[in-house]
Write a protein that holds these residues in place. Sequence first.
Motif, PDB file in Angstrom:
ATOM      1  N   ASP A  26       3.341  -4.075  -4.235  1.00  0.00           N
ATOM      2  CA  ASP A  26       4.095  -4.817  -3.229  1.00  0.00           C
ATOM      3  C   ASP A  26       4.890  -3.873  -2.325  1.00  0.00           C
ATOM      4  O   ASP A  26       4.990  -4.102  -1.110  1.00  0.00           O
ATOM      5  CB  ASP A  26       5.035  -5.807  -3.912  1.00  0.00           C
ATOM      6  CG  ASP A  26       5.771  -6.676  -2.906  1.00  0.00           C
ATOM      7  OD1 ASP A  26       5.105  -7.381  -2.122  1.00  0.00           O
ATOM      8  OD2 ASP A  26       7.009  -6.635  -2.885  1.00  0.00           O
TER       9      ASP A  26
ATOM     10  N   GLU B 292       2.497  -2.730   0.136  1.00  0.00           N
ATOM     11  CA  GLU B 292       2.011  -3.814   0.994  1.00  0.00           C
ATOM     12  C   GLU B 292       3.029  -4.194   2.060  1.00  0.00           C
ATOM     13  O   GLU B 292       2.666  -4.429   3.222  1.00  0.00           O
ATOM     14  CB  GLU B 292       1.651  -5.032   0.131  1.00  0.00           C
ATOM     15  CG  GLU B 292       1.197  -6.264   0.898  1.00  0.00           C
ATOM     16  CD  GLU B 292      -0.218  -6.147   1.449  1.00  0.00           C
ATOM     17  OE1 GLU B 292      -0.689  -7.137   2.035  1.00  0.00           O
ATOM     18  OE2 GLU B 292      -0.842  -5.072   1.316  1.00  0.00           O
TER      19      GLU B 292
ATOM     20  N   ASP C 127       2.877  -2.190   5.015  1.00  0.00           N
ATOM     21  CA  ASP C 127       1.532  -2.117   5.590  1.00  0.00           C
ATOM     22  C   ASP C 127       0.879  -0.785   5.222  1.00  0.00           C
ATOM     23  O   ASP C 127       0.210  -0.161   6.029  1.00  0.00           O
ATOM     24  CB  ASP C 127       1.582  -2.274   7.122  1.00  0.00           C
ATOM     25  CG  ASP C 127       0.219  -2.634   7.699  1.00  0.00           C
ATOM     26  OD1 ASP C 127      -0.643  -3.113   6.938  1.00  0.00           O
ATOM     27  OD2 ASP C 127       0.011  -2.401   8.909  1.00  0.00           O
TER      28      ASP C 127
ATOM     29  N   LEU D  52      -0.670  -0.267   1.869  1.00  0.00           N
ATOM     30  CA  LEU D  52      -1.431  -0.387   0.630  1.00  0.00           C
ATOM     31  C   LEU D  52      -2.900  -0.117   0.929  1.00  0.00           C
ATOM     32  O   LEU D  52      -3.541  -0.880   1.648  1.00  0.00           O
ATOM     33  CB  LEU D  52      -1.264  -1.784   0.023  1.00  0.00           C
ATOM     34  CG  LEU D  52      -2.069  -2.064  -1.246  1.00  0.00           C
ATOM     35  CD1 LEU D  52      -1.625  -1.149  -2.387  1.00  0.00           C
ATOM     36  CD2 LEU D  52      -1.945  -3.528  -1.664  1.00  0.00           C
TER      37      LEU D  52
ATOM     38  N   PHE E  55      -3.115  -9.270  -3.830  1.00  0.00           N
ATOM     39  CA  PHE E  55      -3.126  -8.360  -2.682  1.00  0.00           C
ATOM     40  C   PHE E  55      -4.484  -8.329  -1.984  1.00  0.00           C
ATOM     41  O   PHE E  55      -4.767  -7.432  -1.201  1.00  0.00           O
ATOM     42  CB  PHE E  55      -2.708  -6.956  -3.138  1.00  0.00           C
ATOM     43  CG  PHE E  55      -1.340  -6.943  -3.768  1.00  0.00           C
ATOM     44  CD1 PHE E  55      -0.209  -6.925  -2.978  1.00  0.00           C
ATOM     45  CD2 PHE E  55      -1.200  -7.007  -5.151  1.00  0.00           C
ATOM     46  CE1 PHE E  55       1.058  -6.936  -3.555  1.00  0.00           C
ATOM     47  CE2 PHE E  55       0.064  -7.019  -5.735  1.00  0.00           C
ATOM     48  CZ  PHE E  55       1.189  -6.986  -4.932  1.00  0.00           C
TER      49      PHE E  55
END
Length: 466
Positions: free
Chosen positions: A335, A338, A341, A343, A366
């Motif tokens: 997370d 993620e 932006d 990941l 995800f």
Amino acid sequence: MRAFMDEHFLLDNGTAVDIYDHIKNLPIIDYHCHLNPAAITNNARFNGITELWLGGDHYKWRMMRHNGVPESHITGDAPAHEKFAAWCATLETAIGNPGYHWAHLELRNYFGFHGVVTKDNAAEIYAICNSQIESPDFNVHALLKKSRVEWLGTTDDPIDTLEHHKKIKEDNIPGVPKVIPSFRPSNAMDIEKPAFVEYISKLAAASGMAITGWDSLEAALVSRIDHFHNMDCRISDHALDPPVFNSVATKAQAEAALKKALAGDILTDCDIVAYKSVIMVMLGAEYAKRGWVMQLHMGAQRANNSRMLKLAGPDTGFDSMSDATFSLPLGQMLDAMEVKDALPKTVLYALNPTADDMLATMIGNFAGRGIKGRMQWGCPWWFNDNKPGMIKHLITLANHGMVANFIGMLTDSRSFISYPRHEYFRRILANQLGVWAESGDFPRNMDTLYKIAGDIAYYNVKGYFA
């Protein structure tokens, strides 16, 4: 009664036979292994079947220890023919062990021996194999060509020069697969280990810059990532034993931990977790920026036998599954990438099958962003790459997601004759698809079944790492 390992081995229905015939000759992409790139550069030959079959293979070594074979005949200095005989005596009664099937597939596929291994014919097999190994045509390049390997991913430290990868690429020998390095920065992450400070000195030398704090460490790692990227690396690999993460750890805390380690001061658990949390997110962002795939291997408990670690060294068969839970830090780690932006496409592996459903559902958290199969639950790994493990993996992945998007099997091996593991997986894959079709759980539309099987066996992985 079925004959032993006949042509329909592991194929229990007609649909499975048809599917396997459709996929059995597809090329192999071995995206994670531990093969020595120098052996490929030099087109190495072998001193005999004992070196080729038993050298570095801790799967076989563990079986031999279970069977009471003395260490002298495993990792020790016993004569090669005696080690081989001890392995054959072990294999003879290894009923139910996947190594039994792999060994017979290896003898069939590479030496044309279709008999059954016993202690009584060990000398015969030894002579048959060695007579072929002595041929000038029996070498690493020939084995890789015979195995239909299209490309393979080695496992490489950030300080590696990658000189052998460069030579393989320049030589571009027809039939010899591409050899892609994988960036494995475990030594730079394991701040708690005694060898960390010495390793940071080596990283500084490799990158050509002094490492005195966080910014210089990050710059050194990024320079090595760029070096790997220029050598066609598109894969990273992390051994997280187990994953730890602090979602509020700061760069300042990570730098403080680094400076304490470099000064030889004692680290607290908070120091270690802060350092690992920040460096993991930083590396993930660098991978995402370059379009790399990130692999996370979790759930191993390594070097349990300290006496044998001193005698035989690491990676010699004294690792096991860990029962440590890690769903929360893993989810927080992914997370944290993620939300920035940052990941990358990610493959998750766990050694303990109690984590199977967790990982099969974690990847769904995800998935998305318009990328088919963006998050992967990696293939059954290590203690799980066996018949029930592979079947369970396919069923669990299908239950929780899209098994048709799975990127399939790898070897995770140090052996140049381990590629029958792909045959083993493809047979099990074909059979499971056949079971679903013949039981009425899925339409027996052969075009659709052929496509699913072909994608899992080859095409998905080819696109995933493109």
